[in-house]
Design an enzyme around this catalytic site. Structure first.
Site, PDB file in Angstrom:
ATOM      1  N   ASN A 113       0.857  -1.186   0.000  1.00  0.00           N
ATOM      2  CA  ASN A 113       0.000   0.000   0.000  1.00  0.00           C
ATOM      3  C   ASN A 113       0.891   1.232   0.000  1.00  0.00           C
ATOM      4  OD1 ASN A 113      -2.435   1.608   0.389  1.00  0.00           O
ATOM      5  ND2 ASN A 113      -1.746   1.922   2.493  1.00  0.00           N
ATOM      6  N   HIS A 115       0.989   5.105   1.220  1.00  0.00           N
ATOM      7  CA  HIS A 115       0.292   5.972   2.180  1.00  0.00           C
ATOM      8  C   HIS A 115       0.986   7.333   2.198  1.00  0.00           C
ATOM      9  CE1 HIS A 115      -2.067   7.008   5.710  1.00  0.00           C
ATOM     10  NE2 HIS A 115      -0.969   7.544   6.194  1.00  0.00           N
TER      11      HIS A 115
HETATM   12  C1  GRF Z   1      -2.213   9.221  -2.950  1.00  0.00           C
HETATM   13  O1  GRF Z   1      -1.792  10.346  -2.242  1.00  0.00           O
HETATM   14  C2  GRF Z   1      -2.021   7.981  -2.136  1.00  0.00           C
HETATM   15  O2  GRF Z   1      -0.874   8.000  -1.354  1.00  0.00           O
HETATM   16  C3  GRF Z   1      -3.238   8.013  -1.257  1.00  0.00           C
HETATM   17  O3  GRF Z   1      -4.270   8.461  -2.077  1.00  0.00           O
HETATM   18  C4  GRF Z   1      -3.725   9.243  -3.128  1.00  0.00           C
HETATM   19  C5  GRF Z   1      -4.137   8.613  -4.402  1.00  0.00           C
HETATM   20  O4  GRF Z   1      -3.779   9.361  -5.535  1.00  0.00           O
HETATM   21  N1  GRF Z   1      -3.459   6.730  -0.632  1.00  0.00           N
HETATM   22  P1  GRF Z   1      -3.969   8.739  -6.978  1.00  0.00           P
HETATM   23  O5  GRF Z   1      -5.390   8.190  -7.045  1.00  0.00           O
HETATM   24  O6  GRF Z   1      -2.953   7.648  -7.155  1.00  0.00           O
HETATM   25  O7  GRF Z   1      -3.757   9.870  -7.921  1.00  0.00           O
END
Ligand code: GRF
Length: 223
Positions: A113, A115
């Protein structure tokens, strides 16, 4: 990759915009990531990530949680499909729905994942707002193995950015996101090559215990 070798198959989970998915798609296309993206799944039918997948010729499917009795039933339906797609690894790339302990255990060591914080700081949601409120001078993103412990699985790699005077949530989020993309690609590459592994006592890199998360350098390499 020599003929005959198995190319690892990724299932990507995404709930929204899908820019991290796009980074993986582009890295595969450029030959920087020796893997194939078998399918993309979402819990939100309108997620832009689904269209990005289809534009890249990748099967994309949304399952609506409202159609299931609860978390376990939803997870079971989703991960049945993931297994049927022949996925070796699952990458949560902006997947905003909590995963149950059962699938986290079943896919232990095979699921990452990303984060948007320097874990263990700021688990959960609204990380950029909370980082600004806390007055930290450094923020960033982490890629970790998924376990039953929400945002608490062992961290493989991180990207750090400064928090600058005058930053607001939008500016800080954009600075972090720009580093998330190479961070995720490099981390998935280590997993797909079998170089990064999760053992009972933590993350191993090239068969040696990882004492601290790898850090994304300015040249986009992990060290
Ligand atoms: C990213 O900041 C990720 O770390 C978080 O949600 C956001 C998703 O962005 N979990 P994207 O959909 O990949 O543009």
């Amino acid at each position: 990759m020599p003929a005959g070798l198995h190319v690892p198959r990724l299932a990507v989970l995404a709930s929204g915009r899908g820019s991290n998915l796009q980074a993986l798609v582009d890295a595969v296309a450029r030959g920087e990531l020796q893997a194939s993206i078998a399918a993309v799944y979402s819990d939100r039918p309108g997620a832009a990530a689904l269209q990005r997948a289809r534009d890249a010729g990748i099967p994309a499917l949304a399952l609506d949680p409202a159609g299931y009795a609860g978390r376990e039933a939803f997870d079971a339906a989703l991960f049945d499909r993931i297994a049927a797609a022949g996925a070796d690894f699952v990458i949560c790339a902006g997947y905003l729905r909590l995963l149950g302990a059962e699938v986290a255990e079943a896919w232990r060591g095979r699921m990452l994942n990303i984060h948007p914080s320097l874990l263990p700081a700021f688990k959960g949601l609204r990380t950029h707002r909370r980082a600004l409120a806390a007055g930290v001078t450094e923020h960033g993103a982490s890629v970790h193995f998924v376990t039953a412990d929400l945002d608490g699985g062992p961290v493989l790699a991180q990207a750090r950015v400064p928090v600058l005077a005058g930053d607001d949530v939008r500016v800080l989020a954009a600075r972090v996101l720009a580093r998330e993309h190479p961070l995720l690609v490099r981390s998935v590459d280590l997993l797909a090559r079998g170089r990064a592994r999760l053992c009972d006592d933590g993350v191993y890199l090239d068969d040696a215990p990882l004492r601290a998360p790898l850090q994304l350098a300015a040249n986009n390499r992990l060290a």
